[in-house]
Motif scaffolding. Sequence first.
Motif, short mmCIF file in Angstrom:
data_model
loop_
_atom_site.label_atom_id
_atom_site.label_comp_id
_atom_site.label_asym_id
_atom_site.label_seq_id
_atom_site.Cartn_x
_atom_site.Cartn_y
_atom_site.Cartn_z
N PHE A 152 19.26 -14.43 -22.10
CA PHE A 152 18.86 -15.42 -23.11
C PHE A 152 19.46 -16.77 -22.74
N ASP A 183 7.67 -17.74 -29.47
CA ASP A 183 8.32 -17.07 -30.61
C ASP A 183 7.71 -15.72 -30.95
N THR A 228 20.37 -20.57 -24.10
CA THR A 228 20.57 -21.32 -25.33
C THR A 228 20.73 -22.81 -25.04
N VAL A 249 18.57 -19.95 -29.05
CA VAL A 249 17.85 -19.40 -27.90
C VAL A 249 16.56 -20.18 -27.70
N THR A 250 16.38 -20.73 -26.50
CA THR A 250 15.17 -21.49 -26.19
C THR A 250 14.19 -20.69 -25.33
N ALA A 251 14.69 -19.69 -24.64
CA ALA A 251 13.84 -18.85 -23.78
C ALA A 251 14.63 -17.61 -23.39
N TRP A 252 13.92 -16.60 -22.93
CA TRP A 252 14.60 -15.42 -22.40
C TRP A 252 13.76 -14.81 -21.29
N LYS A 289 15.18 -12.70 -29.96
CA LYS A 289 13.99 -13.54 -29.93
C LYS A 289 14.37 -14.99 -29.71
N ARG A 290 13.39 -15.75 -29.30
CA ARG A 290 13.55 -17.20 -29.21
C ARG A 290 13.78 -17.75 -30.62
N GLY A 308 8.88 -17.85 -23.28
CA GLY A 308 9.29 -19.09 -23.93
C GLY A 308 8.52 -19.30 -25.22
#
Length: 210
Positions: A184, A131, A186, A192-195, A140-141, A129
């Motif tokens: 991912f 960058d 969103t 994208v907020t997290a992966w 990527k975030r 979570g």
Amino acid sequence: MKQLSLSALLPPLLLALALSACQREAAGPNDTATAQTPPANDQPAEDVPPATAPVVTPPASDTLARFDGYGDLRFGMSADEAKKAWGGELRGEAAADGGCYYLRPIWAQNAAEFGFMIENGKFARVDVGNDKETAPGGGKRGMSADEIRKLYAGRVEEQPHKYVDGGKNLRISDAGGAAGALVFETDAAGKVTAWRIGVPPQVDYVEGCS
């Protein structure tokens, strides 16, 4: 006094001419070589730019995350093996019932920022979570859903986010055919907020270990 006849003088005269010719032939190559020897300073008068090697631009960032693990950690390792492979301090306590929990490096505030999921004593998933980290393939975030679709063209499976109205889960399978998957998340705006990356079923847990 006797006078020498022409026939008596002819052999010495021919011999002298022959010697003179040989001397000129011997001197010829040396003279030519001397004429062809370049001067000591053979640099051109004009300025010539120095030769330069091609400039190679390094990638913006490297990724340690892979469809089979992270760095030296491999999915399926025991918790102890994962800790040893990490080589540094990992925070987190095993669940009393042997269930799901997270290990995280000391720089991570919580597992949502960065964490290794352990379930049934095995390393199964990485949650990201922040960058700084880059997913395999370049995701990527902060990227848009369209950017993710372009990066992983033909491999994206879209599902509505369970808890975010208008959000999506973009799931990408391993191109090599292995079990690992990349997901991912969103928000409603498509960012994208997290992966996360891991193996099923853990990679598909929407709530993590909750």
